[in-house]
Design a protein around this motif. Structure first.
Motif, short mmCIF file in Angstrom:
data_model
loop_
_atom_site.label_atom_id
_atom_site.label_comp_id
_atom_site.label_asym_id
_atom_site.label_seq_id
_atom_site.Cartn_x
_atom_site.Cartn_y
_atom_site.Cartn_z
N SER A 189 5.42 0.42 9.18
CA SER A 189 6.05 0.77 7.90
C SER A 189 5.56 -0.16 6.78
O SER A 189 5.85 0.08 5.62
CB SER A 189 7.58 0.66 8.02
N LYS A 190 4.80 -1.17 7.13
CA LYS A 190 4.31 -2.13 6.14
C LYS A 190 2.86 -1.81 5.79
O LYS A 190 2.02 -1.65 6.68
CB LYS A 190 4.42 -3.55 6.68
N SER A 191 2.57 -1.74 4.50
CA SER A 191 1.23 -1.36 4.05
C SER A 191 0.16 -2.35 4.49
O SER A 191 -0.98 -1.96 4.77
CB SER A 191 1.21 -1.23 2.53
N ASP A 192 0.49 -3.64 4.57
CA ASP A 192 -0.49 -4.65 4.96
C ASP A 192 -1.06 -4.37 6.34
O ASP A 192 -2.23 -4.69 6.62
CB ASP A 192 0.13 -6.05 4.94
N ASN A 193 -0.26 -3.77 7.23
CA ASN A 193 -0.74 -3.50 8.58
C ASN A 193 -1.75 -2.37 8.60
O ASN A 193 -2.61 -2.31 9.49
CB ASN A 193 0.44 -3.20 9.51
N PHE A 194 -1.69 -1.46 7.63
CA PHE A 194 -2.72 -0.42 7.53
C PHE A 194 -4.03 -1.00 7.02
O PHE A 194 -5.10 -0.52 7.35
CB PHE A 194 -2.24 0.72 6.65
N LYS A 195 -3.93 -2.06 6.23
CA LYS A 195 -5.15 -2.75 5.81
C LYS A 195 -5.75 -3.50 7.00
O LYS A 195 -6.98 -3.57 7.15
CB LYS A 195 -4.83 -3.72 4.67
N ARG A 196 -4.91 -4.03 7.87
CA ARG A 196 -5.40 -4.69 9.08
C ARG A 196 -6.08 -3.68 9.99
O ARG A 196 -7.11 -3.97 10.60
CB ARG A 196 -4.25 -5.37 9.82
N LEU A 197 -5.47 -2.51 10.10
CA LEU A 197 -6.08 -1.45 10.92
C LEU A 197 -7.45 -1.07 10.37
O LEU A 197 -8.41 -0.89 11.13
CB LEU A 197 -5.17 -0.23 10.94
N ASP A 198 -7.55 -0.93 9.06
CA ASP A 198 -8.82 -0.56 8.45
C ASP A 198 -9.89 -1.60 8.75
O ASP A 198 -11.03 -1.26 9.09
CB ASP A 198 -8.64 -0.42 6.93
N ALA A 199 -9.54 -2.87 8.64
CA ALA A 199 -10.50 -3.93 8.92
C ALA A 199 -10.99 -3.84 10.37
O ALA A 199 -12.18 -4.03 10.65
CB ALA A 199 -9.86 -5.30 8.66
N LEU A 200 -10.08 -3.51 11.29
CA LEU A 200 -10.45 -3.39 12.70
C LEU A 200 -11.34 -2.17 12.93
O LEU A 200 -12.36 -2.26 13.62
CB LEU A 200 -9.19 -3.29 13.55
N PHE A 201 -10.97 -1.03 12.36
CA PHE A 201 -11.76 0.18 12.56
C PHE A 201 -13.17 0.02 11.98
O PHE A 201 -14.13 0.58 12.51
CB PHE A 201 -11.06 1.39 11.95
N CYS A 202 -13.29 -0.72 10.88
CA CYS A 202 -14.61 -0.97 10.30
C CYS A 202 -15.48 -1.78 11.26
O CYS A 202 -16.68 -1.51 11.41
CB CYS A 202 -14.48 -1.69 8.97
#
Length: 285
Positions: A189-202
């Protein structure tokens, strides 16, 4: 989709947008209806289908394992800045121990060590900005499994002995082997964790998460037509892992194989209700 919303400048933005339309476009050629799938790592629908395809296609080879063991190899958690190097070092350590096992001049080969199996890679997102990249594998033979862990610890002295794992492989191990490559243990539910996911997927972009060794034939990455659900999976799937034998029946309502003797689901990962309805709808078309 939150990955697209919270990462508008990501190099994967176009792929995130494609996932928003996964399975939403239907094609009719006069005979049958098909759909378009995004096939991305972060897509629940495509991951579910990919898991089923891998189980279905590797089952016959896995049935030949007389004494299968499920092995997990780990190193300590790390930051996103350290993750690429962590992955490289883990792959290098694995190649070194595997090549050692094949060298006919060395003691392991002379002592009967022969590594045969299937290996997958997984990354868990941990709290505090940490990432845990690790390997799972099903390997033939207890002695081989023990040797792998022993050699892994020699090459990764910072790893904890207790964090490595060996256990007899069963249907649950098969599900663990072919499940999603990314596991979230943080609040989505926290936007920062979607940024963490993006960094990982990259970082993981273009990397294979399944590898075979010791004569196990690799299955090609699923093609577009493989993601058309209807008719892709065996109605009954026979599995033999060591002395354990089981028969699993494909259930369209569950979008999974079900062991009728126990009620256990083979893939076992829960789909969100809306995604499950989409899958079931596709099967009925």
């Amino acid at each position: 989709m939150n990955l697209a919303i919270w990462n508008p400048d990501s190099e994967l933005k176009k792929s995130y947008d494609n996932t928003c339309h996964c399975n939403s476009v239907k094609h009719y050629n006069g005979e049958k209806m098909t759909s378009t799938y995004c096939k991305n790592r972060w897509c629940y629908t495509c991951n579910r289908i990919r898991s089923a395809i891998n189980i279905n296609q590797y089952a016959e080879q896995i049935n030949d394992f007389g004494q299968p063991f499920f092995v997990t190899l780990t190193r300590p958690t790390c930051s996103i800045e350290e993750l690429q190097n962590q992955i490289d070092e883990m792959e290098k350590a694995w190649r070194a121990l595997y090549n050692l096992s094949k060298d006919k001049r060395k003691e392991p080969f002379k002592n009967g060590i022969f590594l045969k199996g299937i290996r997958t890679m997984e990354c868990t997102i941990r709290p505090g900005g940490q990432y845990h990249y690790h390997m799972h594998m099903i390997v033939e033979g207890w002695a081989n499994a023990e040797w792998i862990v022993s050699e892994w610890l020699k090459r990764n002295p910072q790893s904890s002995v207790n964090a490595q794992d060996i256990r007899p492989a069963n249907a649950g191990a098969l599900s663990e082997l072919f499940k999603y490559a990314i596991k979230m243990t943080v609040d989505l539910s926290k936007s920062d964790n979607f940024k963490r996911l993006d960094a990982l997927f990259c970082i993981l972009k273009g990397k294979r998460t399944i590898a075979t060794f010791g004569g196990i034939k690799a299955v090609k990455e699923p093609k577009d037509e493989d993601f058309q659900v209807q008719g892709q999976f065996e109605e009954e799937l026979y599995l033999r892992l060591g002395n354990e034998e089981s028969i699993w029946s494909w259930e369209n309502d569950a979008f999974d194989w079900v062991n009728k003797a126990t009620g256990e689901m083979l893939i076992g990962e829960q789909l969100e209700p809306e995604i499950l309805r989409m899958c079931q709808k596709k099967v009925r078309e």
